[in-house]
Design a protein around this motif. Structure first.
Motif, PDB file in Angstrom:
ATOM      1  N   PRO A   1      -1.976   5.885   6.878  1.00 39.79           N
ATOM      2  CA  PRO A   1      -3.182   6.396   7.531  1.00 39.79           C
ATOM      3  C   PRO A   1      -3.432   5.672   8.854  1.00 39.79           C
ATOM      4  N   GLY A   2      -4.129   6.336   9.741  1.00 40.68           N
ATOM      5  CA  GLY A   2      -4.354   5.814  11.079  1.00 40.68           C
ATOM      6  C   GLY A   2      -5.000   4.452  11.109  1.00 40.68           C
ATOM      7  N   GLU A   3      -5.897   4.166  10.154  1.00 45.76           N
ATOM      8  CA  GLU A   3      -6.611   2.886  10.187  1.00 45.76           C
ATOM      9  C   GLU A   3      -5.708   1.695   9.865  1.00 45.76           C
TER      10      GLU A   3
ATOM     11  N   ALA B   1       0.844  -1.194   0.000  1.00 47.34           N
ATOM     12  CA  ALA B   1       0.000   0.000   0.000  1.00 47.34           C
ATOM     13  C   ALA B   1       0.878   1.241   0.000  1.00 47.34           C
ATOM     14  N   GLY B   2       0.244   2.383  -0.245  1.00 47.82           N
ATOM     15  CA  GLY B   2       0.987   3.638  -0.258  1.00 47.82           C
ATOM     16  C   GLY B   2       0.344   4.660  -1.168  1.00 47.82           C
ATOM     17  N   PRO B   3       0.935   5.840  -1.269  1.00 50.86           N
ATOM     18  CA  PRO B   3       0.388   6.876  -2.148  1.00 50.86           C
ATOM     19  C   PRO B   3       0.580   6.502  -3.615  1.00 50.86           C
ATOM     20  N   PRO B   4      -0.137   7.180  -4.522  1.00 50.37           N
ATOM     21  CA  PRO B   4       0.029   6.913  -5.958  1.00 50.37           C
ATOM     22  C   PRO B   4       1.453   7.164  -6.419  1.00 50.37           C
ATOM     23  N   ASN B   5       1.875   6.398  -7.414  1.00 47.32           N
ATOM     24  CA  ASN B   5       3.179   6.555  -8.070  1.00 47.32           C
ATOM     25  C   ASN B   5       4.361   6.317  -7.140  1.00 47.32           C
ATOM     26  N   ALA B   6       4.129   5.584  -6.046  1.00 47.55           N
ATOM     27  CA  ALA B   6       5.252   5.219  -5.182  1.00 47.55           C
ATOM     28  C   ALA B   6       6.002   4.013  -5.735  1.00 47.55           C
ATOM     29  N   GLY B   7       5.412   3.346  -6.728  1.00 46.17           N
ATOM     30  CA  GLY B   7       6.058   2.188  -7.340  1.00 46.17           C
ATOM     31  C   GLY B   7       5.559   0.855  -6.811  1.00 46.17           C
ATOM     32  N   LYS B   8       4.304   0.817  -6.352  1.00 44.68           N
ATOM     33  CA  LYS B   8       3.758  -0.423  -5.779  1.00 44.68           C
ATOM     34  C   LYS B   8       3.676  -1.528  -6.829  1.00 44.68           C
ATOM     35  N   SER B   9       3.142  -1.198  -7.994  1.00 42.94           N
ATOM     36  CA  SER B   9       3.023  -2.204  -9.049  1.00 42.94           C
ATOM     37  C   SER B   9       4.395  -2.656  -9.536  1.00 42.94           C
ATOM     38  N   SER B  10       5.334  -1.720  -9.615  1.00 41.44           N
ATOM     39  CA  SER B  10       6.697  -2.079 -10.029  1.00 41.44           C
ATOM     40  C   SER B  10       7.339  -3.009  -9.010  1.00 41.44           C
TER      41      SER B  10
ATOM     42  N   ARG C   1      -9.468  -1.947   3.030  1.00 44.13           N
ATOM     43  CA  ARG C   1     -10.027  -3.156   3.641  1.00 44.13           C
ATOM     44  C   ARG C   1      -9.040  -4.317   3.556  1.00 44.13           C
ATOM     45  N   SER C   2      -8.387  -4.438   2.420  1.00 41.23           N
ATOM     46  CA  SER C   2      -7.417  -5.515   2.249  1.00 41.23           C
ATOM     47  C   SER C   2      -6.239  -5.335   3.204  1.00 41.23           C
ATOM     48  N   ALA C   3      -5.774  -4.095   3.364  1.00 44.76           N
ATOM     49  CA  ALA C   3      -4.654  -3.827   4.262  1.00 44.76           C
ATOM     50  C   ALA C   3      -5.029  -4.098   5.716  1.00 44.76           C
ATOM     51  N   GLN C   4      -6.257  -3.768   6.081  1.00 42.34           N
ATOM     52  CA  GLN C   4      -6.686  -3.981   7.464  1.00 42.34           C
ATOM     53  C   GLN C   4      -6.736  -5.463   7.826  1.00 42.34           C
ATOM     54  N   SER C   5      -7.050  -6.304   6.864  1.00 37.02           N
ATOM     55  CA  SER C   5      -7.135  -7.737   7.140  1.00 37.02           C
ATOM     56  C   SER C   5      -5.847  -8.482   6.814  1.00 37.02           C
ATOM     57  N   ALA C   6      -4.821  -7.774   6.365  1.00 32.91           N
ATOM     58  CA  ALA C   6      -3.569  -8.415   5.965  1.00 32.91           C
ATOM     59  C   ALA C   6      -2.760  -8.836   7.186  1.00 32.91           C
ATOM     60  N   ASN C   7      -1.844  -9.765   6.948  1.00 30.58           N
ATOM     61  CA  ASN C   7      -0.898 -10.140   7.998  1.00 30.58           C
ATOM     62  C   ASN C   7       0.254  -9.153   8.083  1.00 30.58           C
TER      63      ASN C   7
ATOM     64  N   GLU D   1      -2.454   1.558  11.121  1.00 33.74           N
ATOM     65  CA  GLU D   1      -1.439   1.477  12.152  1.00 33.74           C
ATOM     66  C   GLU D   1      -1.858   0.515  13.257  1.00 33.74           C
ATOM     67  N   GLY D   2      -0.900   0.084  14.021  1.00 32.53           N
ATOM     68  CA  GLY D   2      -1.180  -0.781  15.158  1.00 32.53           C
ATOM     69  C   GLY D   2      -0.726  -2.196  14.931  1.00 32.53           C
ATOM     70  N   ALA D   3      -0.474  -2.867  16.020  1.00 30.72           N
ATOM     71  CA  ALA D   3      -0.109  -4.289  16.053  1.00 30.72           C
ATOM     72  C   ALA D   3       1.203  -4.587  15.331  1.00 30.72           C
ATOM     73  N   GLY D   4       1.968  -3.546  14.985  1.00 31.86           N
ATOM     74  CA  GLY D   4       3.280  -3.752  14.389  1.00 31.86           C
ATOM     75  C   GLY D   4       3.249  -4.437  13.039  1.00 31.86           C
ATOM     76  N   LYS D   5       2.131  -4.336  12.309  1.00 34.33           N
ATOM     77  CA  LYS D   5       2.055  -5.056  11.033  1.00 34.33           C
ATOM     78  C   LYS D   5       2.342  -4.159   9.834  1.00 34.33           C
ATOM     79  N   VAL D   6       2.745  -2.901  10.065  1.00 34.15           N
ATOM     80  CA  VAL D   6       3.080  -2.003   8.964  1.00 34.15           C
ATOM     81  C   VAL D   6       4.600  -1.900   8.863  1.00 34.15           C
ATOM     82  N   LEU D   7       5.126  -2.208   7.692  1.00 30.99           N
ATOM     83  CA  LEU D   7       6.554  -2.113   7.424  1.00 30.99           C
ATOM     84  C   LEU D   7       6.766  -1.000   6.404  1.00 30.99           C
ATOM     85  N   VAL D   8       7.391   0.087   6.836  1.00 29.36           N
ATOM     86  CA  VAL D   8       7.611   1.239   5.957  1.00 29.36           C
ATOM     87  C   VAL D   8       8.842   0.983   5.087  1.00 29.36           C
ATOM     88  N   VAL D   9       8.663   1.142   3.783  1.00 31.97           N
ATOM     89  CA  VAL D   9       9.731   0.885   2.823  1.00 31.97           C
ATOM     90  C   VAL D   9       9.828   2.068   1.875  1.00 31.97           C
TER      91      VAL D   9
END
Length: 392
Positions: free
Chosen positions: A312-314, A222-231, A291-297, A316-324
């Motif tokens: 975004p705030g929704e 996940a992330g903002p547009p044009n961050a290179g997610k698809s790449s 929704r997909s991010a909220q239910s992801a591992n 965050e939590g439970a240490g499941k977000v890895l910033v890259v």
């Protein structure tokens, strides 16, 4: 069961060998009409296999005979292990269909008959189904454990302990005036019941690792547009699975790729870039992304180093977000916190995947495979634990 059923049991597509399985009360008739030989039980015999009606030779192959109840289904069964060409298989199936009392098997019907005839219980049948579709080593080991009766054995231990407690309590009630029935029996059996309840709860408190191994550890990019997610998804998959464009909002729906990482099943999901937009289709894509991010591992939050944004705030939590941080090839020498990658050059991707594998191992564990692999198991055992908790 009155019908005798048949089907290809070795999968679809051309292969060197194909197995046609027959099960039911008339299974021996297939051998009589198509092979015209007598077979010893559970012994492979090379035989001509001919059309039951015309007698025209179809193939020369191995034939096996399994009289019930000593067969997979518990019924009289036979197998033709023939050459796997399409013409051979079609001819054999056509011949079997022409024998009175025979019909094609429904999906899963051989396993259903094995279950009905007591050759396996429902959990073992579920394990067999998982074994057939297992794609990674972790899925294989888990499915083998369930198919071999791992869950059944555990439940049998709980069942025996509860039956024993029930019998002792009943004896105390019915024969309380007898001198050989100790008065402290109920207290001891209550402890035994609570021990079963606590054991069930400990099995339930496994972080759903069985379901994660069965369905895959979900990593949402996940992330903002044009961050290179698809790449990044294309680079991880090593093939073009997602459209890449410098136009914001290109990705509208979820794109999934199933991979085997060091024996663990991992599902990577590319999502729509999150931003303010009035486009209805793009807004729906962003809703699905959240929704997909909220239910992801695990959520890989991908940033452009020049325009970093916080998740975004929704999410965050439970240490499941890895910033890259992506696109480090465009800014050589830039120091960034955390993980930095280039979806174009491949720099940093191996390290990122190593970190994801560590996260998977923390959730799934490296010990014995889980015995709960379906929501059905969890619901039934939760109800049992709750019922045992009502005992006073």
């Amino acid at each position: 069961m009155a019908d005798t059923i048949f089907a290809v049991a070795s999968g679809q597509g051309a292969a060197a060998i194909a197995i046609v399985r027959i099960s039911g009360p008339l299974a021996a008739r297939a051998i009589e009409k198509m092979c015209r030989i007598s077979l010893r039980p559970r012994a492979a015999t090379v035989s001509n296999i001919c059309d039951a009606g015309s007698g025209i030779l179809i193939d020369r192959a191995l034939v096996l005979w399994f009289p019930g109840p000593n067969s997979f289904t518990g019924e009289d069964s036979a197998e033709f292990q023939v050459h796997g060409g399409r013409a051979v298989i079609v001819a054999i199936l056509r011949s079997l269909a022409g024998i009175e009392g025979f019909r094609p098997a429904l999906a899963g019907e051989f396993t259903r008959r094995a279950f009905v005839n007591g050759k396996m219980d429902l959990t073992e049948a579920e394990g067999l189904a998982d074994l057939i579709v297992a794609e990674t080593d972790a899925q294989l080991r888990q499915a083998l454990g369930v198919a071999a009766g791992g869950l059944r054995a555990k439940i049998e231990c709980w069942r025996e302990a509860l039956i024993r407690a029930q019998a002792v309590v009943a004896a105390e009630i019915d024969f309380s005036d007898e001198g050989d029935v100790p008065s402290e029996v109920s207290g001891k059996e209550r402890e035994a019941i609570f021990a079963v309840r606590d054991d069930i709860k400990s099995v339930l408190a496994d972080g759903r690792r069985g379901e994660i191994v069965r369905d895959g550890f979900r990593v949402v990019i996940a992330g903002p547009p044009n961050a290179g997610k698809s790449s990044l998804l294309n680079a991880i998959a090593r093939r073009d699975v997602a459209i890449v464009s410098d136009q914001p909002g290109t990705t509208r729906d979820l794109i999934e790729v199933h991979l085997d990482l060091v024996g663990f099943p991992v599902v990577f999901v590319d999502t729509a870039g999150l931003r303010n937009s009035k486009d209805k289709v793009e807004k729906e894509g962003m809703s699905r992304a959240v929704r997909s991010a909220q239910s992801a591992n695990l959520v890989v939050w991908l940033n452009d180093p020049q325009r970093p944004e916080a998740p975004p705030g929704e999410l965050e939590g439970a240490g499941k977000v890895l910033v890259v941080v992506n696109k480090i090839d465009l800014y050589p020498g830039m120091v960034t916190p955390g993980f930095a990658v280039s979806a174009v050059s491949g720099a940093g991707i191996a390290e990122l995947l190593d970190e994801i594998v560590k996260r998977v191992e923390l959730v799934v564990g490296e010990g014995e495979p889980a015995i709960l692999t379906r929501e059905r198991h969890r619901v039934e055992l939760s109800d049992a634990a709750a019922a045992l908790g009502d005992i006073r």
